[in-house]
Design a protein around this motif. Structure first.
Motif, PDB file in Angstrom:
ATOM      1  N   UNK A  29     -31.728 103.151  29.607  1.00 16.48           N
ATOM      2  CA  UNK A  29     -31.640 102.745  30.956  1.00 16.48           C
ATOM      3  C   UNK A  29     -30.031 102.479  31.564  1.00 16.48           C
ATOM      4  N   UNK A  30     -29.218 102.614  30.780  1.00  9.84           N
ATOM      5  CA  UNK A  30     -27.715 102.757  30.919  1.00  9.84           C
ATOM      6  C   UNK A  30     -27.229 104.099  31.107  1.00  9.84           C
ATOM      7  N   UNK A  31     -27.993 105.022  30.805  1.00  9.49           N
ATOM      8  CA  UNK A  31     -27.484 106.418  31.081  1.00  9.49           C
ATOM      9  C   UNK A  31     -27.081 106.846  29.788  1.00  9.49           C
ATOM     10  N   UNK A  32     -26.899 106.336  28.569  1.00  7.59           N
ATOM     11  CA  UNK A  32     -26.644 106.715  27.344  1.00  7.59           C
ATOM     12  C   UNK A  32     -27.777 107.503  26.466  1.00  7.59           C
ATOM     13  N   UNK A  33     -28.219 108.571  27.100  1.00 13.43           N
ATOM     14  CA  UNK A  33     -29.695 109.083  26.451  1.00 13.43           C
ATOM     15  C   UNK A  33     -29.295 109.643  25.430  1.00 13.43           C
ATOM     16  N   UNK A  34     -28.123 110.067  24.776  1.00  7.16           N
ATOM     17  CA  UNK A  34     -27.869 110.619  23.530  1.00  7.16           C
ATOM     18  C   UNK A  34     -27.914 109.501  22.540  1.00  7.16           C
ATOM     19  N   UNK A  35     -27.205 108.437  22.824  1.00  3.45           N
ATOM     20  CA  UNK A  35     -27.366 107.270  21.680  1.00  3.45           C
ATOM     21  C   UNK A  35     -28.720 106.455  21.959  1.00  3.45           C
ATOM     22  N   UNK A  36     -29.442 106.508  23.149  1.00  8.87           N
ATOM     23  CA  UNK A  36     -30.897 105.960  22.799  1.00  8.87           C
ATOM     24  C   UNK A  36     -31.801 106.881  22.194  1.00  8.87           C
ATOM     25  N   UNK A  37     -31.968 108.158  22.499  1.00 14.20           N
ATOM     26  CA  UNK A  37     -32.718 109.060  21.544  1.00 14.20           C
ATOM     27  C   UNK A  37     -32.573 108.985  20.134  1.00 14.20           C
ATOM     28  N   UNK A  38     -31.090 108.996  19.904  1.00 10.25           N
ATOM     29  CA  UNK A  38     -30.582 108.847  18.499  1.00 10.25           C
ATOM     30  C   UNK A  38     -30.810 107.366  17.821  1.00 10.25           C
ATOM     31  N   UNK A  39     -30.935 106.387  18.193  1.00 12.41           N
ATOM     32  CA  UNK A  39     -31.476 105.318  17.869  1.00 12.41           C
ATOM     33  C   UNK A  39     -33.141 105.204  17.530  1.00 12.41           C
ATOM     34  N   UNK A  40     -33.736 105.842  18.459  1.00 17.35           N
ATOM     35  CA  UNK A  40     -35.145 106.057  18.557  1.00 17.35           C
ATOM     36  C   UNK A  40     -35.510 106.766  17.238  1.00 17.35           C
ATOM     37  N   UNK A  41     -35.055 108.202  17.099  1.00 11.05           N
ATOM     38  CA  UNK A  41     -35.032 109.086  16.124  1.00 11.05           C
ATOM     39  C   UNK A  41     -34.922 108.495  14.818  1.00 11.05           C
ATOM     40  N   UNK A  42     -33.626 107.829  14.669  1.00 13.12           N
ATOM     41  CA  UNK A  42     -33.084 107.089  13.405  1.00 13.12           C
ATOM     42  C   UNK A  42     -34.114 106.134  12.893  1.00 13.12           C
ATOM     43  N   UNK A  43     -34.789 105.283  13.990  1.00 12.81           N
ATOM     44  CA  UNK A  43     -35.530 104.138  13.748  1.00 12.81           C
ATOM     45  C   UNK A  43     -37.085 104.778  13.302  1.00 12.81           C
TER      46      UNK A  43
END
Length: 168
Positions: A29-43
């Motif tokens: 939601x903050x526009x940090x799509x790379x970090x958001x997707x990275x966290x989701x994939x990592x988890x």
């Protein structure tokens, strides 16, 4: 809450996965799509690895047998409530800092540089080494598979366990 409400380790694992995915939502939601997707994939990978090891090594099949996920329920509720009561007033009593300056044009890149600097390649190699170490340790410490006591024919009953006193 679902992690503590379900009655098996496998269900708790996937409830924990859902909570981690929801925790990555603010990054998206903050526009940090790379970090958001990275966290989701990592988890997702972390929880899937945990589920695989659970299925492989737990005594009950896939951790699906009922069990309680909460120990010392009264004590943990008391500690959690006390911690909340001590920390929550800080939201209203602390002076929050004011922003100075403008954010950089590429926030994700700057955050990556601040966290890792020039060590990203080193961390990738270390991550692969740690994964290989975990897999090797499990293979070496668990010489028998889950179905060794059945031999080549998994339908054979009763199990002809070569090591007496085991589960079969």
């Amino acid at each position: 809450m679902a992690v503590f409400r379900v009655d098996s380790m496998a269900r708790a694992t996937f409830a924990l996965l859902a909570s981690f995915v929801f925790a990555a939502t603010p990054l998206l939601l903050l526009g940090l799509s790379y970090l958001g997707v990275l966290v989701i994939l990592m988890m997702i990978m972390e929880m899937v690895v945990m589920a695989v090891f659970m299925i492989m090594l737990m005594m009950n099949p896939a951790g699906l047998m009922p069990m309680t996920m909460v120990h010392n329920q009264r004590g943990s509720l008391l500690i959690a409530g006390g911690t909340f009561a001590v920390l929550a007033p800080g939201v209203f009593l602390v002076d929050w800092p004011q922003r100075q300056g403008e954010p950089p044009p590429d926030v994700t890149y700057r955050l990556g540089e601040a966290l890792m600097g020039s060590h990203m390649l080193v961390m990738l190699v270390i991550g692969l080494g740690l994964f290989a170490t975990i897999v090797s340790a499990v293979v070496l410490s668990h010489p028998r598979g889950r179905y060794d006591r059945f031999g080549d024919d998994l339908r054979g009953r009763p199990a002809d366990d070569p090591i007496r006193g085991s589960v079969g």
